[in-house]
Design a protein around this motif. Structure first.
Motif, mmCIF file in Angstrom:
data_model
loop_
_atom_site.group_PDB
_atom_site.id
_atom_site.type_symbol
_atom_site.label_atom_id
_atom_site.label_comp_id
_atom_site.label_asym_id
_atom_site.label_seq_id
_atom_site.Cartn_x
_atom_site.Cartn_y
_atom_site.Cartn_z
ATOM 1 N N VAL A 1 0.710 -1.231 0.168
ATOM 2 C CA VAL A 1 0.023 0.044 0.005
ATOM 3 C C VAL A 1 0.888 1.222 0.059
ATOM 4 C CG1 VAL A 1 -1.481 1.386 1.455
ATOM 5 C CG2 VAL A 1 -2.067 -1.012 1.079
ATOM 6 N N LYS A 2 1.592 1.170 0.763
ATOM 7 C CA LYS A 2 3.024 2.353 0.677
ATOM 8 C C LYS A 2 3.759 2.493 -0.481
ATOM 9 C CE LYS A 2 3.225 2.272 5.810
ATOM 10 N NZ LYS A 2 2.910 3.964 6.010
ATOM 11 N N GLY A 3 3.570 1.796 -1.594
ATOM 12 C CA GLY A 3 4.335 1.748 -2.710
ATOM 13 C C GLY A 3 5.753 0.825 -2.937
ATOM 14 N N ALA A 4 6.066 0.038 -1.872
ATOM 15 C CA ALA A 4 7.112 -1.058 -2.007
ATOM 16 C C ALA A 4 6.752 -1.998 -3.027
ATOM 17 C CB ALA A 4 7.441 -1.504 -0.607
ATOM 18 N N LYS A 5 7.922 -2.566 -3.494
ATOM 19 C CA LYS A 5 7.744 -3.589 -4.347
ATOM 20 C C LYS A 5 8.360 -5.044 -3.602
ATOM 21 C CE LYS A 5 10.504 -1.401 -6.850
ATOM 22 N NZ LYS A 5 11.523 -0.862 -8.084
ATOM 23 N N VAL A 6 7.250 -5.702 -3.142
ATOM 24 C CA VAL A 6 7.691 -6.631 -2.244
ATOM 25 C C VAL A 6 7.844 -8.136 -2.958
ATOM 26 C CG1 VAL A 6 6.644 -7.994 -0.151
ATOM 27 C CG2 VAL A 6 6.406 -5.577 -0.486
ATOM 28 N N LEU A 7 8.776 -8.939 -2.776
ATOM 29 C CA LEU A 7 8.824 -10.143 -3.253
ATOM 30 C C LEU A 7 8.872 -10.993 -1.814
ATOM 31 C CD1 LEU A 7 9.528 -12.632 -4.856
ATOM 32 C CD2 LEU A 7 12.134 -11.978 -4.707
ATOM 33 N N LEU A 8 7.881 -12.029 -1.684
ATOM 34 C CA LEU A 8 7.848 -12.657 -0.586
ATOM 35 C C LEU A 8 8.067 -14.016 -0.475
ATOM 36 C CD1 LEU A 8 4.721 -14.272 -0.208
ATOM 37 C CD2 LEU A 8 4.336 -11.759 -0.159
ATOM 38 N N THR A 9 8.481 -14.723 0.324
ATOM 39 C CA THR A 9 8.647 -16.184 0.199
ATOM 40 C C THR A 9 7.950 -17.031 1.347
ATOM 41 O OG1 THR A 9 10.293 -16.465 2.130
ATOM 42 C CG2 THR A 9 11.322 -15.669 0.002
ATOM 43 N N GLY A 10 7.619 -18.362 0.966
ATOM 44 C CA GLY A 10 6.946 -19.208 2.101
ATOM 45 C C GLY A 10 7.238 -20.769 1.654
ATOM 46 N N ARG A 11 6.502 -21.442 2.563
ATOM 47 C CA ARG A 11 6.631 -23.057 1.977
ATOM 48 C C ARG A 11 5.382 -23.629 1.719
ATOM 49 N NH1 ARG A 11 8.991 -25.884 7.114
ATOM 50 N NH2 ARG A 11 7.417 -24.955 8.213
#
Length: 240
Positions: free
Chosen positions: A27-37
């Motif tokens: 929402v704040k404009g960051a480009k998020v790459l997230l990980t998980g299993r």
């Protein structure tokens, strides 16, 4: 730090605190790459417009595979949020040593290995940040989760030392210390829990304010008690 436009790598971002951090940063404009299993949870985050990578950070091979999958993409903000909790109480029989090893690696060794691998590219950025998510239990342990507490206390020590090592460089090193938060890990606990949305909000506020620590919720009180009497703080926490 202004997070707008920043490239974020967030481990453990498909559920709980991590999922809310991802949503609020987006929402704040960051480009998020997230990980998980969990592939289903990752797919759900992809449906919200996030880029995801499957990663199991309970071993060196898993961390190295994540670094390889990143290629040469920039990382402005690294958030080490992924973690494991395991019961480890010798009063209830002999605990599983393999489970303890996995918890120690995921919670302590994996962040250290990931930071070491990504630090050169973060040093190349005009401004960067590393957030290590520990726990109020890193200050004073409870009784039943001894290995989890030890892993978070180790990460707290590492974070403080890393902050000193990087002083003078444009890399902010932040420790986030959540209280008991309403997540899958705490589903079996019948007690007051902080909503993950509020926990995420306070962590991001510390990032935006360039603060060295995010003492979230009741952890502020624990820190205050510990500053007056470490023995009292430890005595209180051993009851849980």
């Amino acid at each position: 730090m202004d997070v707008n436009g920043k490239s974020v790598l967030l481990t453990g971002g498909s559920a709980g605190i991590g999922r809310e951090i991802a949503r609020q940063l987006k929402v704040k404009g960051a480009k998020v790459l997230l990980t998980g299993r969990d592939t289903a949870r990752l797919a759900a985050m992809e449906s919200e417009g996030f880029e995801t990578l499957a990663a199991d950070l309970s071993s060196a091979a898993g961390v190295d595979a994540l670094v390889a999958a990143l290629g040469d993409r920039p990382v402005d903000i690294l958030i080490n949020n992924a973690g494991l909790g395991v019961p480890h109480d010798v009063r209830n029989g002999l605990p599983d040593p393999d489970a303890a090893d996995g918890c120690l690696y995921a919670n302590l060794s994996a962040p250290v290995r990931l930071i070491t691998a990504l630090l050169p590219r973060m040093r190349a950025r005009p401004e960067a940040a590393i957030i290590n998510v520990t726990s109020g239990l890193a200050i004073a342990p409870n009784t039943a989760s001894s290995v989890y507490c030890a892993s978070k206390a180790g990460l707290r020590s590492y974070t403080m030392a890393l902050r000193a090592q990087l002083s003078g460089e444009p890399i902010h090193v932040i420790e986030a210390l959540p209280p008991v938060v309403d997540t899958q890990m705490t589903a079996d606990r019948d007690m007051s829990k902080m909503p993950p949305q509020e926990c995420a909000r306070q962590i991001i506020a510390a990032l935006e304010g360039n603060r060295p620590e995010a003492n979230v919720g009741m952890v502020k009180l624990l820190r205050a008690v510990y500053s007056i009497s470490p023995a009292l703080a430890r005595s209180v926490m051993r009851r849980f």
